[in-house]
Enzyme design. Structure first.
Site, PDB file in Angstrom:
ATOM      1  N   SER A   1       0.849  -1.193   0.000  1.00 20.71           N
ATOM      2  CA  SER A   1       0.000   0.000   0.000  1.00 20.71           C
ATOM      3  C   SER A   1       0.877   1.234   0.000  1.00 20.71           C
ATOM      4  CB  SER A   1      -0.891   0.014   1.249  1.00 20.71           C
ATOM      5  OG  SER A   1      -1.509   1.269   1.447  1.00 20.71           O
TER       6      SER A   1
ATOM      7  N   TYR B   1      -1.892  -0.899  10.294  1.00 24.01           N
ATOM      8  CA  TYR B   1      -2.034  -1.244   8.876  1.00 24.01           C
ATOM      9  C   TYR B   1      -0.780  -0.822   8.109  1.00 24.01           C
ATOM     10  CZ  TYR B   1      -4.051  -1.330   4.152  1.00 24.01           C
ATOM     11  OH  TYR B   1      -4.303  -1.581   2.823  1.00 24.01           O
TER      12      TYR B   1
END
Length: 292
Positions: free
Chosen positions: A185, A198
């Site tokens: 990401s 995350y």
């Protein structure tokens, strides 16, 4: 179809009041995500190959499954039991492309289940050439106290441990020319203050990708990763407030959230002979947000 990237998908504001419980379903999103159902055209780049895609029921995983099937690959799809309806929709598109689809529900946080997924793929589809580690859990926080030890461990088990277990199980079945493609990401570099855990898992994935690339290159197996920005997938209405959902992607250079279909070509490149000299790479697909 427009060639203007600013207009290639729906733009903010999006309907904000559409929150969902985990794990989330594409079928409940407005507007419906574009997975390339009517747009992706294959070129025969993966004929005769077998791909295992985690999180293949919806979002980026479904877009990759559709693209790979239209490129000629048979597809095994890993997903959670609660995502069965989305998985059935993905199977429909894979089979419509004339390829075989194997559905394997279960929780990737279990090491034994990771091994079962690989074993079933090899046994029922005849081998394994491409592993796409795409499934992920996203935890959000406002302060350090918002994340429990269970959240922390669960995120790393789903996002990082599972990738290791799946690679460990898959590599003995992979021949030279095989590929592993991981989903990291933009958070691996940006690390938003509300995504501490995350972002940490995605940073670990980026590093794991490089390490696996170095380890597996002598076997002729390439390992790369794709770093999405804000993409219109079920993870968004799970973790975003109505206000955040309405403006998703508005702070990118292109001014909108990306669609899953816009990620699929990167995954095809990294899995096919077109990317034969690419290993250890990270491809940002972020709407113009830099990853430095």
């Amino acid at each position: 179809m427009t060639t203007d990237p600013r207009e290639a998908g729906p733009k903010p504001p999006y309907p904000g009041d559409q929150q969902q419980p985990r794990p989330g379903l594409s079928s409940k999103m407005t507007p419906a995500p574009d997975h390339g159902e009517t747009s992706y055209v294959g070129k025969g780049l993966l004929i005769g190959r077998v791909a295992l895609i985690t999180g293949g029921d919806s979002g980026i995983g479904r877009a990759v499954a559709i693209a790979y099937a239209r490129e000629g690959a048979d597809i095994a799809i890993s997903y959670l039991d609660a995502e069965q309806s989305d998985a059935e929709e993905t199977r429909h598109w894979v089979e419509k492309a004339g390829r075989r689809a194997l559905l394997v529900p279960g929780d990737l946080r279990s090491e034994s289940h990771c091994r079962v997924i690989v074993e079933r793929t090899v046994a029922e589809l005849g081998g394994l050439d491409i592993l796409v580690n795409n499934a992920a859990a996203q935890t959000v926080n406002e302060s350090l106290d918002d994340v429990t030890s269970e959240d922390l461990e669960g995120a790393f088990r789903a996002n990082v441990f599972a990738m290791y277990y799946l690679a460990q199980a898959a590599v003995p079945h992979m021949k030279p020319g095989s590929a592993i493609v991981n989903s990291t990401s933009q958070q691996a570099k940006i690390a938003d203050k509300t995504m501490l855990i995350y972002a940490a898992t995605k940073g670990a994935i980026a590093s794991l990708t490089i390490g696996l690339s170095n380890l597996l290159a002598p076997k002729g197996i390439r390992v790369n990763c794709v770093a999405p920005g804000p993409i219109w997938t079920p993870i968004q209405p799970i973790v975003k407030s109505p206000e955040q959902l309405e403006t998703l992607g508005s702070d990118t250079a292109l001014g909108r959230a990306g669609q899953p279909a816009e990620l699929a070509p990167a995954y095809v490149l990294l899995a096919s002979r077109e990317g034969s000299y690419m290993s250890g790479a990270l491809i940002p697909v972020t709407g113009g947000t830099p990853m430095l």
